[in-house]
Design an enzyme around this catalytic site. Structure first.
Site, PDB file in Angstrom:
ATOM      1  N   LYS A 172      -1.541  -1.400  -3.997  1.00 13.48           N
ATOM      2  CA  LYS A 172      -2.606  -0.403  -3.981  1.00 13.48           C
ATOM      3  C   LYS A 172      -1.922   0.941  -4.115  1.00 13.48           C
ATOM      4  O   LYS A 172      -1.164   1.364  -3.234  1.00 13.48           O
ATOM      5  CB  LYS A 172      -3.429  -0.468  -2.690  1.00 13.48           C
ATOM      6  N   TYR A 188       0.860  -1.183   0.000  1.00 10.40           N
ATOM      7  CA  TYR A 188       0.000   0.000   0.000  1.00 10.40           C
ATOM      8  C   TYR A 188       0.894   1.230   0.000  1.00 10.40           C
ATOM      9  O   TYR A 188       1.515   1.555   1.006  1.00 10.40           O
ATOM     10  CB  TYR A 188      -0.893  -0.056   1.237  1.00 10.40           C
TER      11      TYR A 188
END
Length: 305
Positions: A171, A143
């Site tokens: 992400k 992330y």
């Protein structure tokens, strides 16, 4: 050089929702509400759910609550959707513990954010991610959200980490579109847009899909963008993305965290949400009214042709 292939199936699906964590009016974990919301999201086009991420208020939920949430949502949706559990913290040891707990609770993967506050250099960041990936048998979605963590996962670091067999996805909230394309061109990492305004753009250059906050309220409308693109109707995909822009801006760029705006709109629609936990505060009536108006405009039927 390893190249990304559009034909490779995304590891966690294409249309993922960064699900809010419903709470009761008193602020306790609402597992019934979480199950009902998860059922709605999966029934309306989400093929994956990210639990206990930023939108899921992970900083203010306990380790036990995180595990209970995964188990409850797994019970509700079965194998109809992938479940990715947010386990990232500012402490490598704690993150490892959460990854193992998520695996036991039934998660299909883990979302690991860069350690925040301490701002480790890239070699320490890389070592952190490798240790977490080695700690369980679950695939890892990294992330990259430097606006919150203070530390970018640099493209060259991502390229090196892609060699790890369990680091499979990113992400992307870096707002570095060129950097994302560099990693896509040189690795097989599945890239998920973490900022809803990039859903179609990243998908069009080989991204895997999205992890969306806005999907909490309009899962079908966002899924339709990807479906239109996959069907070869790129003009309609662009139109659908453009139609969603007003609500995306109000949810994500109104000066409030997406958790606050998403829960405000969900609550106004009578859907499971509940309050946010301090230090966050609920959206005011004017904000919710604006969100509701944009929502109503978005869900009107789209003319065909």
């Amino acid at each position: 050089m390893t190249t990304n292939t559009a034909s490779a199936p995304p590891p966690f699906g294409r249309a993922l929702c960064a699900m809010v964590t419903p709470f009761t009016p008193s602020g306790a974990l609402d597992l019934d509400g979480a199950q009902a919301l998860a059922e709605r999201l999966v029934g309306r086009g989400c093929d994956g759910l990210v639990l206990s991420g930023t939108t899921g208020e992970s900083p203010t939920t306990s380790d036990a609550e995180k595990a209970k949430l995964v188990a409850a949502v797994r019970e509700a949706v079965g194998e109809r959707a992938s479940l990715v559990a947010g386990v990232g913290t500012f402490d490598t040891r704690h993150t490892v513990e959460l990854a193992r707990s998520a695996e036991k609770a039934g998660a299909d993967g883990v979302l690991v954010v860069s350690p925040y506050y301490s701002r480790p250099p890239q070699d320490a960041l890389e070592a952190h991610f490798r240790e977490v990936a080695d700690a369980s048998g679950l695939p890892v979605m990294l992330y990259d959200i430097p606006g919150r963590t203070g530390t970018r996962i640099e493209p060259e670091t991502l390229i090196r980490l892609a060699a790890h067999p369990r680091i499979v996805a990113v992400k992307d909230c870096s707002y570095d579109f060129l950097g994302a394309q560099k990693v896509l061109a040189r690795t097989a990492l599945a890239y998920y847009a973490g900022c809803d305004e990039h859903n179609l753009a990243l998908y069009a250059v080989g991204g895997a899909g999205y992890v969306s906050t806005v999907a909490n309220v309009v899962p079908e409308q966002l899924r339709a963008v990807l479906d239109a693109f996959d069907a070869g109707d790129t003009g309609r995909a662009a139109l659908l993305q453009q139609r969603a822009t007003e609500l995306i801006e109000l949810v994500m760029s109104s000066g409030l965290p997406g958790t606050v705006t998403a829960k405000g709109l969900l609550g106004d629609l009578g859907l499971p949400s509940g309050p946010v936990r301090p230090p966050l505060r609920p959206a005011d009536r004017k904000t919710v009214d604006g969100l509701r108006a944009a929502y109503e405009r978005l869900v009107l039927p789209v003319p065909v042709g």
